[in-house]
Write an enzyme that holds these catalytic residues in place. Structure first.
Site, PDB file in Angstrom:
ATOM      1  CG  ASP A 165      -1.939  -1.136   1.154  1.00 42.52           C
ATOM      2  OD1 ASP A 165      -2.204  -1.632   0.043  1.00 42.52           O
ATOM      3  OD2 ASP A 165      -2.461  -1.532   2.224  1.00 42.52           O
TER       4      ASP A 165
ATOM      5  NE  ARG B 261     -11.680 -11.888   2.341  1.00 40.44           N
ATOM      6  CZ  ARG B 261     -10.715 -11.041   1.981  1.00 40.44           C
ATOM      7  NH1 ARG B 261     -10.474 -10.812   0.701  1.00 40.44           N
ATOM      8  NH2 ARG B 261      -9.986 -10.433   2.896  1.00 40.44           N
TER       9      ARG B 261
END
Length: 345
Positions: free
Chosen positions: A229, A294
């Site tokens: 990230d 999910r």
């Protein structure tokens, strides 16, 4: 003042990289999304099973939580938090509204498809151009208000979606500031540097809703390819279903166990730089399964993009150059994994 969304508009994306599959209309994994089997090397990285307990689960009501968080950042670059103060009913509402969005027909979701130069809306993962194969994933990115897109999706019923996402972003902002303060206190940095990291004035954030539909052949599909990230800190709600994995050098991939009520927290590139590499960045990915759809929700926090990022002044031998946050994000958008090596001293 440049915003995060304006920086991300510099990405060189094509329509092919942005438009997800229509998952409701297919019953097999197409060649375009067929990855090497996971029992073979994936991007020269071998999958293996490790203990689920590698990543610590930290109770924020524990008097030792600050030290435990500091240790987790230094050891793994990742941890989970429980008793974090985010109302469980709000978390459930976010999951429910996310499912409402992703349950829409593909042609309706594509009405808010992210433009090739855009930063918000519906679309595939931003890392798509760096991989030859597509991902079993669809996402919806929010930066600030989502009212314009929500009005397109639900002209007469958009307010509850917006109110839910706004409330969640506010909770994430408060929790992120609390966690960053604890983390930076363990580094013993200056007050000016703390203000830079948790400033409420020009700080930048993004909320990412992720959908990983059930997959007819999960051994040949990948929900989200390996990446790190970019910003300071990420908070992720796994939605109670396992799927997040992280990479340990020399060992392989390990599952981050979905713990009831927990949020996964991981160090981003900017915090790695600021800590002078004391806090590792963890490469992570998402896998899919055959029976469950999910949903995960990620909140990314960063400093003002016009500010500078560099190792803290406490480090006498900085191992990264100083540069503007927006310059680093542009490097990452062009060079992906190599971005950090380009600013090493």
């Amino acid at each position: 003042m440049t915003t995060l969304s304006e920086v991300y508009r510099n990405d060189l994306m094509t329509d092919r990289h942005i438009t997800p599959l229509d998952f409701d209309s297919i019953d097999r994994v197409p060649e375009s999304h067929s990855w090497p089997p996971f029992d073979e090397p994936l991007n020269k990285i071998q999958t293996c099973d490790l203990r689920d307990s590698l990543i610590p689960v930290i109770d924020l009501t524990n008097s030792k939580s600050r030290n435990l968080i500091g240790q987790a950042c230094e050891t793994w670059g990742m941890f989970q938090v429980i008793n974090h103060g985010v109302p469980s009913d709000l978390v459930k509402k976010v999951e429910s509204e996310s499912r409402r969005l992703f349950a829409l027909p593909a042609h309706e979701k594509r009405r808010v498809l992210r433009s090739t130069g855009g930063a918000t809306g519906y679309g595939s993962a931003r890392i798509s151009p760096f991989y030859d194969k597509g991902m079993w994933h669809e996402g919806f990115t929010i930066m600030g208000s989502c009212v314009d897109d929500a009005k397109v999706l639900w002209p007469h019923d958009f307010q509850r979606f917006c109110d839910t996402m706004d409330a969640y972003q506010n909770q994430m902002r408060l929790l992120t500031h609390k966690l960053l303060l604890m983390i930076l206190e363990t580094l013993d940095v200056t007050k000016v540097e703390i203000v830079w990291a948790i400033s409420t004035h020009d700080s930048q954030s993004a909320l990412q809703l992720n959908s990983y539909p059930s997959c007819p052949n999960p051994s040949r599909a990948l929900g989200l390819a390996p990446h790190t990230d970019s910003l300071l800190l990420t908070l992720l709600n796994q939605g109670g279903i396992n799927g997040l994995e992280f990479f340990v050098e020399g060992l392989g991939w390990s599952q981050v166990q979905a713990v009831e009520g927990a949020l996964v927290v991981n160090v981003g590139d900017l915090l790695h730089i600021f800590s002078n590499a004391k806090f590792p960045i963890v490469s992570h990915r998402a896998v899919v399964n055959q029976s469950k759809h999910r949903i995960s929700v990620a909140y990314f926090h960063g400093p003002p993009v016009e500010s500078r990022v560099a190792p803290s002044a406490k480090f006498q031998k900085p191992c990264f150059k100083s540069l503007l946050v927006k310059e680093y994000l542009s490097l990452k958008a062009k060079h992906f994994y190599e971005a950090l090596s380009l600013i090493r001293t």
